[in-house]
Design a protein around this motif. Sequence first.
Motif, PDB file in Angstrom:
ATOM      1  N   SER A 177      42.562  46.116  51.127  1.00 12.27           N
ATOM      2  CA  SER A 177      42.560  45.145  52.213  1.00 12.27           C
ATOM      3  C   SER A 177      41.485  45.482  53.231  1.00 12.27           C
ATOM      4  O   SER A 177      41.181  46.654  53.471  1.00 12.27           O
ATOM      5  CB  SER A 177      43.936  45.122  52.890  1.00 12.27           C
ATOM      6  N   THR A 178      40.910  44.444  53.809  1.00 15.04           N
ATOM      7  CA  THR A 178      39.936  44.587  54.891  1.00 15.04           C
ATOM      8  C   THR A 178      40.408  43.745  56.063  1.00 15.04           C
ATOM      9  O   THR A 178      40.653  42.540  55.898  1.00 15.04           O
ATOM     10  CB  THR A 178      38.540  44.116  54.444  1.00 15.04           C
ATOM     11  N   TYR A 179      40.543  44.374  57.207  1.00 14.69           N
ATOM     12  CA  TYR A 179      41.036  43.643  58.373  1.00 14.69           C
ATOM     13  C   TYR A 179      40.076  42.509  58.731  1.00 14.69           C
ATOM     14  O   TYR A 179      38.876  42.697  58.827  1.00 14.69           O
ATOM     15  CB  TYR A 179      41.196  44.587  59.568  1.00 14.69           C
ATOM     16  N   GLY A 180      40.630  41.328  58.898  1.00 11.67           N
ATOM     17  CA  GLY A 180      39.824  40.164  59.227  1.00 11.67           C
ATOM     18  C   GLY A 180      39.222  39.469  58.028  1.00 11.67           C
ATOM     19  O   GLY A 180      38.594  38.408  58.188  1.00 11.67           O
ATOM     20  N   ARG A 181      39.449  39.989  56.822  1.00 14.73           N
ATOM     21  CA  ARG A 181      38.853  39.394  55.617  1.00 14.73           C
ATOM     22  C   ARG A 181      39.881  39.007  54.565  1.00 14.73           C
ATOM     23  O   ARG A 181      39.708  38.003  53.874  1.00 14.73           O
ATOM     24  CB  ARG A 181      37.838  40.370  55.004  1.00 14.73           C
ATOM     25  N   GLY A 182      40.935  39.809  54.403  1.00 13.14           N
ATOM     26  CA  GLY A 182      41.931  39.479  53.403  1.00 13.14           C
ATOM     27  C   GLY A 182      42.429  40.673  52.616  1.00 13.14           C
ATOM     28  O   GLY A 182      42.029  41.819  52.874  1.00 13.14           O
ATOM     29  N   THR A 183      43.287  40.391  51.652  1.00 12.32           N
ATOM     30  CA  THR A 183      43.963  41.432  50.875  1.00 12.32           C
ATOM     31  C   THR A 183      43.963  41.062  49.395  1.00 12.32           C
ATOM     32  O   THR A 183      44.087  39.891  49.038  1.00 12.32           O
ATOM     33  CB  THR A 183      45.420  41.605  51.357  1.00 12.32           C
ATOM     34  N   THR A 184      43.821  42.086  48.557  1.00 17.06           N
ATOM     35  CA  THR A 184      43.897  41.894  47.106  1.00 17.06           C
ATOM     36  C   THR A 184      44.887  42.887  46.523  1.00 17.06           C
ATOM     37  O   THR A 184      44.802  44.087  46.784  1.00 17.06           O
ATOM     38  CB  THR A 184      42.526  42.101  46.440  1.00 17.06           C
ATOM     39  N   PHE A 185      45.835  42.374  45.748  1.00 15.19           N
ATOM     40  CA  PHE A 185      46.761  43.214  45.006  1.00 15.19           C
ATOM     41  C   PHE A 185      46.359  43.206  43.543  1.00 15.19           C
ATOM     42  O   PHE A 185      45.988  42.158  42.999  1.00 15.19           O
ATOM     43  CB  PHE A 185      48.193  42.694  45.145  1.00 15.19           C
ATOM     44  N   THR A 186      46.430  44.368  42.902  1.00 17.09           N
ATOM     45  CA  THR A 186      46.117  44.489  41.481  1.00 17.09           C
ATOM     46  C   THR A 186      47.329  45.059  40.765  1.00 17.09           C
ATOM     47  O   THR A 186      47.828  46.123  41.124  1.00 17.09           O
ATOM     48  CB  THR A 186      44.900  45.391  41.247  1.00 17.09           C
ATOM     49  N   ILE A 187      47.797  44.333  39.754  1.00 17.51           N
ATOM     50  CA  ILE A 187      49.000  44.706  39.020  1.00 17.51           C
ATOM     51  C   ILE A 187      48.642  44.937  37.554  1.00 17.51           C
ATOM     52  O   ILE A 187      47.922  44.139  36.951  1.00 17.51           O
ATOM     53  CB  ILE A 187      50.059  43.586  39.113  1.00 17.51           C
ATOM     54  N   HIS A 188      49.149  46.024  37.000  1.00 17.85           N
ATOM     55  CA  HIS A 188      48.986  46.322  35.580  1.00 17.85           C
ATOM     56  C   HIS A 188      50.362  46.317  34.933  1.00 17.85           C
ATOM     57  O   HIS A 188      51.262  47.031  35.369  1.00 17.85           O
ATOM     58  CB  HIS A 188      48.320  47.693  35.385  1.00 17.85           C
ATOM     59  N   LEU A 189      50.525  45.505  33.889  1.00 13.89           N
ATOM     60  CA  LEU A 189      51.791  45.404  33.168  1.00 13.89           C
ATOM     61  C   LEU A 189      51.549  45.579  31.671  1.00 13.89           C
ATOM     62  O   LEU A 189      50.577  45.047  31.129  1.00 13.89           O
ATOM     63  CB  LEU A 189      52.446  44.040  33.406  1.00 13.89           C
ATOM     64  N   PRO A 190      52.412  46.332  30.988  1.00  8.05           N
ATOM     65  CA  PRO A 190      52.228  46.492  29.539  1.00  8.05           C
ATOM     66  C   PRO A 190      52.382  45.164  28.817  1.00  8.05           C
ATOM     67  O   PRO A 190      53.288  44.373  29.112  1.00  8.05           O
ATOM     68  CB  PRO A 190      53.345  47.479  29.151  1.00  8.05           C
ATOM     69  N   ALA A 191      51.493  44.924  27.864  1.00  6.66           N
ATOM     70  CA  ALA A 191      51.500  43.666  27.110  1.00  6.66           C
ATOM     71  C   ALA A 191      52.279  43.828  25.816  1.00  6.66           C
ATOM     72  O   ALA A 191      52.325  44.912  25.221  1.00  6.66           O
ATOM     73  CB  ALA A 191      50.070  43.228  26.815  1.00  6.66           C
ATOM     74  N   LEU A 192      52.887  42.731  25.392  1.00  2.00           N
ATOM     75  CA  LEU A 192      53.552  42.724  24.092  1.00  2.00           C
ATOM     76  C   LEU A 192      52.517  42.480  22.987  1.00  2.00           C
ATOM     77  O   LEU A 192      51.445  41.921  23.242  1.00  2.00           O
ATOM     78  CB  LEU A 192      54.616  41.619  24.055  1.00  2.00           C
ATOM     79  N   PRO A 193      52.827  42.864  21.759  1.00  2.00           N
ATOM     80  CA  PRO A 193      51.891  42.627  20.651  1.00  2.00           C
ATOM     81  C   PRO A 193      51.612  41.145  20.474  1.00  2.00           C
ATOM     82  O   PRO A 193      52.461  40.304  20.776  1.00  2.00           O
ATOM     83  CB  PRO A 193      52.628  43.210  19.441  1.00  2.00           C
TER      84      PRO A 193
END
Length: 204
Positions: A177-193
């Motif tokens: 996150s950067t104050y005055g600019r915005g926020t980014t969340f990054t999520i990693h989830l295991p994938a099924l075959p």
Amino acid sequence: QEEALRGGQIVAAIRKIIKPSTEGHQPLALADAVHAALRVVQYKVPLDMLDLELILPEELPKISGDLPQLGECFFNFIDNAWDAIKERQERLKPPPGYKGEIRIQGTVGTTRDPQRKRSELVLTVRDNGIGVKPEDLPKFFIPFFTTKATAETGIGLGLYVIKKIIEAHGGTITADSTYGRGTTFTIHLPALPPGTHEPSLPRP
């Protein structure tokens, strides 16, 4: 009465962490959880006042997930982003023509663990709201911590709930996150075959 309502909100949030839905984890497309959240959050957040961009290709791998819990995650993401956008408009002076933006994007990745390489779903949730100051970023997922202007706006459990739900799905979440600019969340989830089928769910 206000404190009783606040206490009820806290209890309800914690129960969502420890008590999954009756359906449990099933193969599903993450887009289904996003659309489930949109069907509810539209009654709280004026989506027509936002640039909401969903980049969730149909070929993304499926995950094993609890649809109501993941829907709760995306509800919180969008709700928090809207609050951050409003706060930027009220407290700062955005550039002319500023409009709130929320982008949810999914891509395919591979875990970096050399002992157990596998496909994973990588999801980013970005907004151009007020963001947070550098000293507050490490506190993002701490229970009861909130950067919102008033206690009435938030109780500081939304991101904590999100983190616990993602971890219960075998995933991880980080924030930038950067104050005055915005926020980014990054999520990693295991994938099924590939070829795993998910229940057929209606989408708007």
